[in-house]
Enzyme design. Sequence first.
Site, PDB file in Angstrom:
ATOM      1  N   PHE A 216      11.693  36.967  45.301  1.00  0.00           N
ATOM      2  CA  PHE A 216      13.060  36.451  45.135  1.00  0.00           C
ATOM      3  C   PHE A 216      14.067  37.582  45.327  1.00  0.00           C
ATOM      4  CE2 PHE A 216      16.316  33.689  44.005  1.00  0.00           C
ATOM      5  CZ  PHE A 216      17.009  34.083  42.869  1.00  0.00           C
TER       6      PHE A 216
ATOM      7  N   HIS B 150      19.241  25.025  34.582  1.00  0.00           N
ATOM      8  CA  HIS B 150      20.501  24.475  35.100  1.00  0.00           C
ATOM      9  C   HIS B 150      21.221  23.684  34.015  1.00  0.00           C
ATOM     10  CE1 HIS B 150      18.668  25.309  39.134  1.00  0.00           C
ATOM     11  NE2 HIS B 150      19.903  25.772  39.298  1.00  0.00           N
TER      12      HIS B 150
ATOM     13  N   HIS C 206      30.028  23.885  38.977  1.00  0.00           N
ATOM     14  CA  HIS C 206      29.211  23.918  40.209  1.00  0.00           C
ATOM     15  C   HIS C 206      27.827  23.291  40.082  1.00  0.00           C
ATOM     16  CE1 HIS C 206      26.876  27.281  38.585  1.00  0.00           C
ATOM     17  NE2 HIS C 206      26.040  27.101  39.587  1.00  0.00           N
ATOM     18  N   ASP C 207      27.295  23.115  38.852  1.00  0.00           N
ATOM     19  CA  ASP C 207      25.973  22.493  38.673  1.00  0.00           C
ATOM     20  C   ASP C 207      26.020  21.326  37.694  1.00  0.00           C
ATOM     21  OD1 ASP C 207      23.761  25.391  39.075  1.00  0.00           O
ATOM     22  OD2 ASP C 207      24.133  23.684  40.399  1.00  0.00           O
TER      23      ASP C 207
ATOM     24  N   GLN D  62       9.211  36.938  41.414  1.00  0.00           N
ATOM     25  CA  GLN D  62      10.486  37.637  41.241  1.00  0.00           C
ATOM     26  C   GLN D  62      10.664  38.751  42.268  1.00  0.00           C
ATOM     27  OE1 GLN D  62      13.217  36.876  39.455  1.00  0.00           O
ATOM     28  NE2 GLN D  62      12.020  35.014  39.139  1.00  0.00           N
TER      29      GLN D  62
ATOM     30  N   HIS E 188      24.136  28.404  32.020  1.00  0.00           N
ATOM     31  CA  HIS E 188      24.127  28.898  33.408  1.00  0.00           C
ATOM     32  C   HIS E 188      25.519  28.760  34.024  1.00  0.00           C
ATOM     33  CE1 HIS E 188      23.213  29.458  37.637  1.00  0.00           C
ATOM     34  NE2 HIS E 188      23.582  28.221  37.902  1.00  0.00           N
TER      35      HIS E 188
ATOM     36  N   ASP F 135      25.865  32.976  41.434  1.00  0.00           N
ATOM     37  CA  ASP F 135      24.770  32.027  41.227  1.00  0.00           C
ATOM     38  C   ASP F 135      23.417  32.723  41.392  1.00  0.00           C
ATOM     39  OD1 ASP F 135      23.960  28.744  42.679  1.00  0.00           O
ATOM     40  OD2 ASP F 135      23.942  29.443  40.602  1.00  0.00           O
TER      41      ASP F 135
ATOM     42  N   ASN G 155      21.196  36.698  38.414  1.00  0.00           N
ATOM     43  CA  ASN G 155      20.294  36.957  37.284  1.00  0.00           C
ATOM     44  C   ASN G 155      19.568  38.318  37.374  1.00  0.00           C
ATOM     45  OD1 ASN G 155      19.171  33.493  37.087  1.00  0.00           O
ATOM     46  ND2 ASN G 155      20.970  34.441  36.191  1.00  0.00           N
TER      47      ASN G 155
END
Length: 366
Positions: free
Chosen positions: A300, A86, A126-127, A297, A90, A246, A249
């Site tokens: 995810f 983060h 946003h982060d 992963q 990113h 977001d 990835n």
Amino acid sequence: NDVERLRLTRKLNMNIFLAQLIESTNDTWGVDLFEVDALSNHRPLTHVALHLFKQRNILKQFQIRELTFFKFISAIEAKYRNNPYHNNIHATDVLQASHHMLNFSVFKNVFTELEVFAALFAAAVHDVDHPGVTNQYLINTNSDLAILYNDESVLENHHVTLAFQTLSTEGCDVLSTLNRKQHQMFRKMVISVVLATDMSKHIQHIGHLKTMVEIRRLSSSASSIIDPENAEDKLQILQSLVHCSDLSNPLKPLNLYLQWTDRIMEEFFRQGDLEKSLNLEVSPLCDRENSNICKSQMGFIDYVVHPLWEIWSRLTQPDCQPIMDILESNRVWIASQVLTEDDKHDGDDDGDDDKDDDDGDDDVIR
Ligand SMILES: COc1ccc(C2=NN(C3CCN(c4nc(N)nc5sccc45)CC3)C(=O)[C@@H]3CC=CC[C@H]23)cc1OC
Ligand SMILES: [Mg+2]
């Protein structure tokens, strides 16, 4: 002399390569932003944001001075921490992915310049100042931020508050040329888009997108799926667009996806280290001594990324297909690694059979 000439030639070539990479952010999915970070003296967000906002003519449309925008985005970039994941790279990644998807043909003539400005601004900030730990960790440790925001979207509230506070830094007010109505609408949109990046809103995104796709299927006028007059629908689409960015990835070229995976796992593992030192229960995915990265992963992708992108791609066909194809090929590659990873562990099998039955589900959060 020769050494000096060589040094200058190398510097010139690096700048030419950087310019080419930044130019490619206009219309390429999967630009190597780690390369942009390396070549831009670790200022990828400032370089890419300035380029994309100029390319979209946003600065001219709202009479924003380039120097003001430069000062603002530099101040924001400086407030991103050097976390493994983060961080400012990113933010640049989410900004560029959002820019790319706003160009999908299904969105042609849908969004106003102000809506585009708000979505890209939200993606860039946003982060900001992310501490590298989760909302749950901040709540569990009674952090000042959790107290300040009453445990509700703690990080996301912090990101958007800090972004607007940065506007009052000397020479950074990029909104000074907006009239009252524009400023009010812009602020409402940015707040809602950044707060919508809280993973606790993930299921709601999927629900809204399913409804939108369903309505389009039922309504005869399939072409104009998004009613440009419906501000609420458009805002929900912008929220989902940045949320998808977001979670993009696993839809990037494998070499980039694997770097993001290494980075997020190191950030989770550092949180696990903190939890161990505080005698707190180690959060899922955060135990560096007991984790199966490939299985994490797979989970995810199967439980988080694919369910969202599958419905998003139905709404944004046909432009999303090449990106969905990358997700599919990355998933196949990850699955092949899981098998190899299992073989590796089988090598040190101590005859305790039921251990092999463990399908590494401990990482999955239901
Ligand atoms: C490249 O690899 C990654 C990149 C980002 C993340 C994130 N993960 N999460 C959470 C999402 C829900 N998660 C899961 N939910 C369920 N149901 N199953 C499972 S299986 C495995 C996880 C999981 C836990 C983590 C965040 O909030 C981050 C902040 C905002 C957006 C995404 C960021 C994660 C990556 O790889 C794991
Ligand atoms: Mg976030």
